[in-house]
Every structure is written in structure tokens, then in C-alpha cells.
Design a protein around this motif. Structure first.
Motif, PDB file in Angstrom:
ATOM      1  N   LEU A 223      45.915  35.895  46.345  1.00 55.65           N
ATOM      2  CA  LEU A 223      46.438  36.958  47.204  1.00 55.65           C
ATOM      3  C   LEU A 223      46.814  36.455  48.591  1.00 55.65           C
ATOM      4  O   LEU A 223      47.444  37.177  49.365  1.00 55.65           O
ATOM      5  CB  LEU A 223      45.459  38.126  47.290  1.00 55.65           C
ATOM      6  N   THR A 224      46.422  35.210  48.940  1.00 58.07           N
ATOM      7  CA  THR A 224      46.832  34.659  50.237  1.00 58.07           C
ATOM      8  C   THR A 224      48.245  34.083  50.185  1.00 58.07           C
ATOM      9  O   THR A 224      48.807  33.742  51.230  1.00 58.07           O
ATOM     10  CB  THR A 224      45.865  33.566  50.693  1.00 58.07           C
ATOM     11  N   ARG A 225      48.823  33.965  48.976  1.00 54.19           N
ATOM     12  CA  ARG A 225      50.149  33.359  48.845  1.00 54.19           C
ATOM     13  C   ARG A 225      51.145  34.249  48.114  1.00 54.19           C
ATOM     14  O   ARG A 225      52.340  33.964  48.090  1.00 54.19           O
ATOM     15  CB  ARG A 225      50.033  32.022  48.105  1.00 54.19           C
ATOM     16  N   ALA A 232      46.017  46.653  40.392  1.00 52.03           N
ATOM     17  CA  ALA A 232      45.663  45.248  40.539  1.00 52.03           C
ATOM     18  C   ALA A 232      44.724  44.817  39.421  1.00 52.03           C
ATOM     19  O   ALA A 232      43.851  45.585  38.988  1.00 52.03           O
ATOM     20  CB  ALA A 232      45.004  45.015  41.895  1.00 52.03           C
ATOM     21  N   GLU A 233      44.913  43.590  38.966  1.00 52.30           N
ATOM     22  CA  GLU A 233      44.016  43.037  37.959  1.00 52.30           C
ATOM     23  C   GLU A 233      42.685  42.646  38.588  1.00 52.30           C
ATOM     24  O   GLU A 233      42.548  42.583  39.812  1.00 52.30           O
ATOM     25  CB  GLU A 233      44.662  41.828  37.281  1.00 52.30           C
ATOM     26  N   ARG A 234      41.718  42.339  37.737  1.00 49.56           N
ATOM     27  CA  ARG A 234      40.374  42.120  38.238  1.00 49.56           C
ATOM     28  C   ARG A 234      40.276  40.882  39.122  1.00 49.56           C
ATOM     29  O   ARG A 234      39.510  40.873  40.092  1.00 49.56           O
ATOM     30  CB  ARG A 234      39.397  42.002  37.062  1.00 49.56           C
ATOM     31  N   ASP A 235      41.023  39.807  38.816  1.00 47.77           N
ATOM     32  CA  ASP A 235      40.929  38.620  39.655  1.00 47.77           C
ATOM     33  C   ASP A 235      41.401  38.911  41.076  1.00 47.77           C
ATOM     34  O   ASP A 235      40.849  38.389  42.048  1.00 47.77           O
ATOM     35  CB  ASP A 235      41.724  37.468  39.039  1.00 47.77           C
ATOM     36  N   VAL A 236      42.406  39.788  41.211  1.00 49.01           N
ATOM     37  CA  VAL A 236      42.881  40.173  42.543  1.00 49.01           C
ATOM     38  C   VAL A 236      41.816  40.997  43.260  1.00 49.01           C
ATOM     39  O   VAL A 236      41.534  40.781  44.448  1.00 49.01           O
ATOM     40  CB  VAL A 236      44.189  40.970  42.435  1.00 49.01           C
ATOM     41  N   LEU A 238      38.563  41.027  42.803  1.00 44.69           N
ATOM     42  CA  LEU A 238      37.412  40.218  43.184  1.00 44.69           C
ATOM     43  C   LEU A 238      37.727  39.341  44.389  1.00 44.69           C
ATOM     44  O   LEU A 238      36.875  39.153  45.277  1.00 44.69           O
ATOM     45  CB  LEU A 238      36.957  39.359  42.000  1.00 44.69           C
ATOM     46  N   GLN A 239      38.927  38.771  44.440  1.00 38.93           N
ATOM     47  CA  GLN A 239      39.313  37.970  45.601  1.00 38.93           C
ATOM     48  C   GLN A 239      39.298  38.805  46.873  1.00 38.93           C
ATOM     49  O   GLN A 239      38.769  38.377  47.907  1.00 38.93           O
ATOM     50  CB  GLN A 239      40.711  37.394  45.395  1.00 38.93           C
ATOM     51  N   ALA A 240      39.877  39.989  46.809  1.00 39.32           N
ATOM     52  CA  ALA A 240      39.945  40.845  47.989  1.00 39.32           C
ATOM     53  C   ALA A 240      38.550  41.240  48.456  1.00 39.32           C
ATOM     54  O   ALA A 240      38.268  41.256  49.663  1.00 39.32           O
ATOM     55  CB  ALA A 240      40.786  42.084  47.693  1.00 39.32           C
ATOM     56  N   MET A 241      37.664  41.546  47.520  1.00 43.00           N
ATOM     57  CA  MET A 241      36.310  41.947  47.912  1.00 43.00           C
ATOM     58  C   MET A 241      35.504  40.764  48.418  1.00 43.00           C
ATOM     59  O   MET A 241      34.649  40.922  49.297  1.00 43.00           O
ATOM     60  CB  MET A 241      35.608  42.625  46.740  1.00 43.00           C
ATOM     61  N   ALA A 242      35.743  39.571  47.888  1.00 46.65           N
ATOM     62  CA  ALA A 242      35.005  38.397  48.339  1.00 46.65           C
ATOM     63  C   ALA A 242      35.244  38.133  49.817  1.00 46.65           C
ATOM     64  O   ALA A 242      34.359  37.637  50.519  1.00 46.65           O
ATOM     65  CB  ALA A 242      35.400  37.178  47.503  1.00 46.65           C
ATOM     66  N   LEU A 359      41.305  47.851  48.191  1.00 45.14           N
ATOM     67  CA  LEU A 359      41.905  46.585  48.594  1.00 45.14           C
ATOM     68  C   LEU A 359      42.625  46.686  49.928  1.00 45.14           C
ATOM     69  O   LEU A 359      42.602  45.752  50.726  1.00 45.14           O
ATOM     70  CB  LEU A 359      42.870  46.081  47.512  1.00 45.14           C
ATOM     71  N   TYR A 360      43.261  47.814  50.191  1.00 41.79           N
ATOM     72  CA  TYR A 360      44.011  47.946  51.435  1.00 41.79           C
ATOM     73  C   TYR A 360      43.113  48.190  52.647  1.00 41.79           C
ATOM     74  O   TYR A 360      43.560  47.992  53.785  1.00 41.79           O
ATOM     75  CB  TYR A 360      45.025  49.082  51.320  1.00 41.79           C
ATOM     76  N   HIS A 361      41.875  48.611  52.429  1.00 46.47           N
ATOM     77  CA  HIS A 361      41.026  48.961  53.557  1.00 46.47           C
ATOM     78  C   HIS A 361      39.767  48.104  53.678  1.00 46.47           C
ATOM     79  O   HIS A 361      38.962  48.331  54.578  1.00 46.47           O
ATOM     80  CB  HIS A 361      40.630  50.439  53.475  1.00 46.47           C
TER      81      HIS A 361
END
Length: 416
Positions: A223-225, A232-236, A238-242, A359-361
Motif C-alpha cells: 500500500l506504500t507503492r 480491500a483484500e486481507r493483505d491490504v 493487515l498492512q494498514a492496521m500494522a 483503513l482511511y481513518h
């Protein structure tokens, strides 16, 4: 357009000096070192590494010092620095089952393969001030254990014996080294090198949802690139929450528990420890060890009543965070399960179940920037609104006066 202020650049440069002065504080007090922050404020460094999306305890400590302890500002510094780093590639997936355990607890099984490891935790402290921490303790002598001088083991034993005579060691609070170890604690056996994860135990019985990589095992989304799209799929997710704000995720996780998510979770396992990071260089073709990082992993176990196609079973929520970050990992795992409503055919009724909202907040750097930009000059915008309010008020008053005049003209006619 914004109206420029004369002398603005000079004023901004002056604020830099004032920030440095405020950061330093009273110069009669010794300046705190980055190494002290790294070693003695590890939990704060862990939060900065998570929300800054970069694992580097030294830089996290420096960011905290530079930001005067402001975790969000420190995370901003980490992210800004991260954008300057080259990318060599992606590491191999981490195997947390081989983690060098510092702490491992489960709320679902008392007796686990490998055992429960209480480790360092504030869970059982009394939340009372320890005023002994007001005075710094002297650092141990580098000569400890060498010869028979002041730094020798015998000297250390003599000091402990003296402390025992000066205070009653039967009271753990009077022990200068903290608390007495339980009988036999010093002779405990080393921990197992391999400790299976609790959900894997349930999975062996067929009671836990199966998790397999997507067909073809594609490269995870970054999601940084790449721009994020919804759903959103789960990998997205999890990245955002991490890298999301711990407080925001904690609030969402709390809302799930209070009924705004239809979930009753159990902590399957929380584990903290060091994991080896491996990388496969193209020119070698085999994995090499890059080093170890400290991670916290949490897996929540949730009940699922089943559907027409899926039998009743347990489902999982997953959280993984840098450093010793149990609250972050637990909150993340709660929200992860709440966001899996689409996969299980459940209704996304509450905020924690809506991926776009979460994810947006959850990004505190972005949120802080949007909120704090309101401090910047908005002179023209405000003047426009000011003129609009004045015009509306004037028109309103003119209408009221007109109605009043019409009413006054109608009164004599009504009297006749």
C-alpha cells in the motif's frame, strides 16, 4: 491564494530555535541520550516503529527525542526517513513458530505444548507509583566477576547481603533487585526451541478455519507503492492496521467487544520474542540470515455459527507488530476478525466491520496532518465565508423589515 506575511521566514527559523530550547529543557538536568530511550523506553520505541512502518530501534529512539516524546510526530519522522531508503527486495516469510520466546500466554488452554511463559508484563502490577525509580540506580561495574575488587561477584554478594540486613527481604517490595524469584525458578529448564501456535492445535482437529494463500501465491499488495481500492483484500487490511494508530485500533477493538461487532473473542495466544529475518539474494539463490527482530504476535479465536456451505467452527483474527506491543497486536487481531464479515457472509453493520472506514481513518500521520493543517493560513477562505455570512444576515434583516412594514400597513386597513 494565501496572503504572505512579511518576515515569515525569519519567524519560522526562530521557532526552530525555540523548539530546540524547549526540547532541551533545563540545562542543569543531564540531557537524555538516545541509547537511554532505546533501552529504557522500549515500549514507546515499539509504537514509533509500528506507526512509522520501519524497524530500527535506534532511529525510533532518536525520533522520540527529537519529537519531545510525541509518538505521532516521531512516527512522521520515521516515515519521512523511510522514503529515502533503497529497496533491495523482500524477505522470506517469517516463521513465528520458531520464535525465541520471551513471553507466551494463552487464555484458551492452560497446558500448552512448550508451556506458558509469563515473561515481562504489567498485567499483574498494582499500578502504584514506585517512588524508588525517582532516584537512578548506579550502573553495574564493568569489572563484575573479574578479580575480587569492588566489582567482583563476592563484592556484589556482600552488597546484597548488606541490603538483606538493612531491609526485610521477606517483603518482596523491599528487595533492591525487584522481587524474589520463586523457589526453583533459577533452576528452571530452558524453553523449547519450537512452540506450535494455538490455532494450529485447533486446526489439527478441524475446528479452525483453514487459511491458505491465494491461488498462485501472488506477491502481497504494497500500500506504500500502489493505490488502495475497496473492497480491500486481507493483505491490504493487515498492512494498514500494522502501521495504524494504536489508540484508534484499540477503540475499534473495544467497540467489537461491547456489541458493535457481534463477536466474543478468546486470546488463542500472544507471543513476544525474536524472529530471524532471511533474504534470498538473486546472485546466491539461497537464503541468508539478516538478523533478528523483536515481534509481538496475537491470534484471537472467535466462534462462527456456520453457514449453508461452512460448518460451525472457530475463526481467527490476526495481529503482528514490531517490538513488545501486545495491546497493538491484540487490537489489530480483533479488528481483523471484524473485517472478515464479507468472507463469512455476515452483515457489515458497525464501523469496525467496514474496511473503507477503518483503513482511511487508522493512519495517524495522515489524520494528524489533515487536522493540524487547519492551523495554517486560511485567510482568503475565511474572508469569503465572512462576507457570505454578512450578506446573508443583511438579506435576512431586509426581509424581516419588509415583512414588518407590510404588517404595519395592513393594521390601519384592518381597523377601518
Amino acid at each position: 491564494m494565501y496572503v504572505a506575511v512579511k518576515g515569515g521566514e525569519a519567524a519560522i527559523l526562530a521557532t526552530h530555535d525555540l523548539v530546540a530550547e524547549a526540547r532541551r529543557g533545563d540545562e542543569s538536568v543531564p540531557e537524555i541520550a538516545v541509547a537511554q530511550i532505546r533501552e529504557q523506553m522500549g515500549l514507546a520505541c515499539g509504537r514509533v516503529m509500528n506507526e512509522g512502518s520501519l524497524y530500527d530501534p535506534d532511529l525510533a529512539a532518536l525520533a522520540l527525542k527529537q519529537a519531545q516524546g510525541d509518538a505521532i510526530e516521531a512516527a512522521f519522522l520515521m516515515r519521512a526517513y523511510r522514503t529515502t531508503l533503497p529497496r533491495f527486495g523482500s524477505s522470506e516469510p517469517l516463521d513465528t513458530a520458531k520464535m525465541a520466546i520471551r513471553r507466551r500466554v494463552s487464555a484458551t488452554y492452560k497446558d500448552l505444548p512448550g508451556g506458558q511463559v509469563l515473561g515481562p508484563t504489567y498485567d499483574y502490577t498494582h499500578r502504584l507509583f514506585d517512588f524508588a525509580l525517582m532516584e537512578p540506580r548506579p550502573a553495574p561495574s564493568p569489572l563484575a566477576g573479574e578479580g575480587r575488587g569492588e566489582g567482583s561477584r563476592d563484592a556484589a554478594g556482600a552488597s546484597l547481603a548488606k541490603a538483606a540486613n538493612d531491609s526485610d527481604l521477606s517483603d518482596p517490595s523491599s528487595n533492591p533487585s525487584g522481587h524474589l524469584l520463586p523457589q526453583g525458578e533459577k533452576e528452571r529448564e530452558p524453553l523449547d526451541a519450537f512452540m506450535p501456535r494455538v490455532p494450529d492445535i485447533l486446526g489439527a482437529e478441524g475446528l479452525m478455519e483453514e487459511e491458505a494463500p491465494p491461488e498462485g501465491d501472488p506477491r502481497p499488495f504494497d500500500l506504500t507503492r500502489e493505490p488502495v481500492s475497496f473492497p480491500a483484500e486481507r493483505d491490504v487490511r493487515l498492512q494498514a492496521m500494522a502501521r495504524g494508530d494504536e489508540g484508534f485500533l484499540l477503540g475499534l477493538g473495544y467497540s467489537v467487544q461491547r456489541g458493535f461487532g457481534n463477536s466474543h473473542p478468546f486470546v488463542g495466544e500472544v507471543r513476544v520474542g525474536e524472529v530471524c529475518v532471511k533474504f534470498v539474494p538473486e546472485e546466491l539463490g539461497f537464503a541468508v540470515d539478516l538478523g533478528e527482530i523483536t515481534l509481538t504476535e496475537c491470534q484471537m479465536v472467535n466462534q462462527f455459527a456456520g453457514s449453508k456451505d461452512v460448518p460451525p467452527q472457530f475463526t481467527r483474527g490476526y495481529g503482528l507488530a514490531f517490538g513488545h506491543s501486545e495491546r497493538k497486536a491484540m487490537s489489530m487481531s480483533l479488528v481483523d476478525r471484524a473485517l472478515k464479515t464479507r468472507e463469512f457472509g455476515e452483515a457489515a453493520t458497525y464501523p469496525a466491520q467496514q474496511d473503507e472506514f477503518v483503513l482511511y481513518h487508522s493512519d495517524n500521520v495522515e489524520a494528524a496532518g489533515f487536522v493540524e493543517h487547519l492551523k495554517l493560513p486560511h485567510y482568503v477562505d475565511f474572508q469569503g465565508e465572512l462576507e457570505l455570512i454578512r450578506r446573508i444576515r443583511k438579506e435576512r434583516q431586509e426581509r424581516r423589515d419588509k415583512h414588518a412594514d407590510q404588517a404595519n400597513e395592513a393594521l390601519p386597513e384592518a381597523a377601518e
